[in-house]
Motif scaffolding. Structure first.
Motif, short mmCIF file in Angstrom:
data_model
loop_
_atom_site.label_atom_id
_atom_site.label_comp_id
_atom_site.label_asym_id
_atom_site.label_seq_id
_atom_site.Cartn_x
_atom_site.Cartn_y
_atom_site.Cartn_z
N UNK A 140 18.56 -7.15 0.77
CA UNK A 140 19.22 -6.58 2.19
C UNK A 140 18.27 -6.02 2.95
N UNK A 141 18.08 -6.54 4.07
CA UNK A 141 17.13 -5.96 5.16
C UNK A 141 18.10 -5.24 6.31
N UNK A 142 18.03 -4.12 6.58
CA UNK A 142 18.84 -3.25 7.69
C UNK A 142 17.77 -2.34 8.33
N UNK B 71 18.29 -19.60 2.35
CA UNK B 71 19.43 -19.24 2.07
C UNK B 71 19.82 -17.93 2.97
N UNK B 72 20.65 -17.76 3.72
CA UNK B 72 20.78 -16.22 4.41
C UNK B 72 22.35 -15.89 4.68
N UNK B 73 22.48 -14.53 4.73
CA UNK B 73 23.55 -13.94 4.85
C UNK B 73 23.43 -12.96 5.85
N UNK B 74 24.01 -12.79 7.01
CA UNK B 74 23.53 -12.05 8.30
C UNK B 74 24.90 -11.22 8.85
N UNK C 156 27.05 -8.80 4.51
CA UNK C 156 27.23 -10.26 4.16
C UNK C 156 26.71 -10.61 2.87
N UNK C 157 27.17 -11.73 2.26
CA UNK C 157 26.69 -12.13 0.96
C UNK C 157 25.56 -12.72 1.02
N UNK C 158 24.72 -12.84 0.08
CA UNK C 158 23.14 -13.21 0.23
C UNK C 158 23.05 -14.84 0.64
N UNK C 159 23.81 -15.83 0.16
CA UNK C 159 23.85 -17.12 0.40
C UNK C 159 24.82 -17.86 1.27
N UNK D 156 20.19 -10.90 4.47
CA UNK D 156 19.48 -11.41 3.48
C UNK D 156 18.84 -12.66 3.86
N UNK D 157 17.71 -12.92 3.14
CA UNK D 157 16.86 -14.23 3.26
C UNK D 157 16.24 -14.63 1.82
N UNK D 158 16.59 -15.40 1.39
CA UNK D 158 16.14 -16.18 0.18
C UNK D 158 15.38 -17.36 0.23
N UNK D 159 14.58 -17.86 -0.67
CA UNK D 159 13.83 -19.06 -0.68
C UNK D 159 13.89 -19.73 -1.94
#
Length: 173
Positions: A42-44, A76-79, A104-107, A134-137
């Motif tokens: 999580x990036x804040x 996949x993102x959660x913002x 947010x949830x990750x996906x 969150x941002x996942x690949x």
């Protein structure tokens, strides 16, 4: 993708110019950038203080991704807030789910982008700068992709390895 170089407190005019131009040139050499690291992903970049009015400024986060072959990648993102991603010439906008409270949830959202072979700059514009994401690949089969390297845009604003270690991870086999 839990390590970024960030510059916060960006006003609407500069934010719009960066999104339209897809370049960080207006921000200079990154002298004012700081690392934004998220051990759990999580990036804040700027934490809100209790009672603080909602921020009207944005955070500009930047990184580069290097790939050993070209092709499609699923992000996949959660913002919390609004996230505009500039991935090379591509633009993806991810908004907070309505009626969701808290982190947010990750996906929460899925989208596909084309990543060419070699290095691609990624600019993430987070509004407000007190939001988070969150941002996942993932590859086409939903697995962590191979042949990819990720780094923060500015070496003076990069995360220390310990800041990226999730201490809640169970490493026992």
């Amino acid at each position: 993708l839990n390590a970024w170089s960030v510059q916060s407190g960006i006003g609407p005019k500069l934010r719009d110019e960066i999104i339209a131009g897809g370049t960080l040139a207006k921000l200079g050499d990154g002298a004012g950038a700081k690392p934004s690291c998220g051990a759990d992903g999580y990036i804040n970049p700027k934490r809100a203080t209790p009672g603080e009015q909602k921020s009207q400024t944005a955070a500009i986060l930047s990184a580069a991704i290097t790939r050993d072959r070209g092709g499609k990648i699923e992000l996949r993102a959660g913002v919390s807030g609004k996230l505009t991603l500039k991935i090379g010439p591509q633009t993806v906008v991810v908004e907070e789910l309505s009626n969701r409270e808290g982190r947010p949830l990750p996906d929460e959202r899925f989208f596909e982008v084309d990543l060419p072979k070699g290095e691609t700059s990624i600019i993430a514009v987070l509004e407000p700068d007190t939001g988070g994401f969150y941002l996942r690949m993932r590859d086409a089969e939903g697995r962590t992709p191979t042949g990819i390297a990720w780094r923060e845009q500015f070496s003076q604003a990069s995360c220390k390895p310990g800041a990226l270690l999730d201490h809640r991870t169970d490493l026992r086999l």
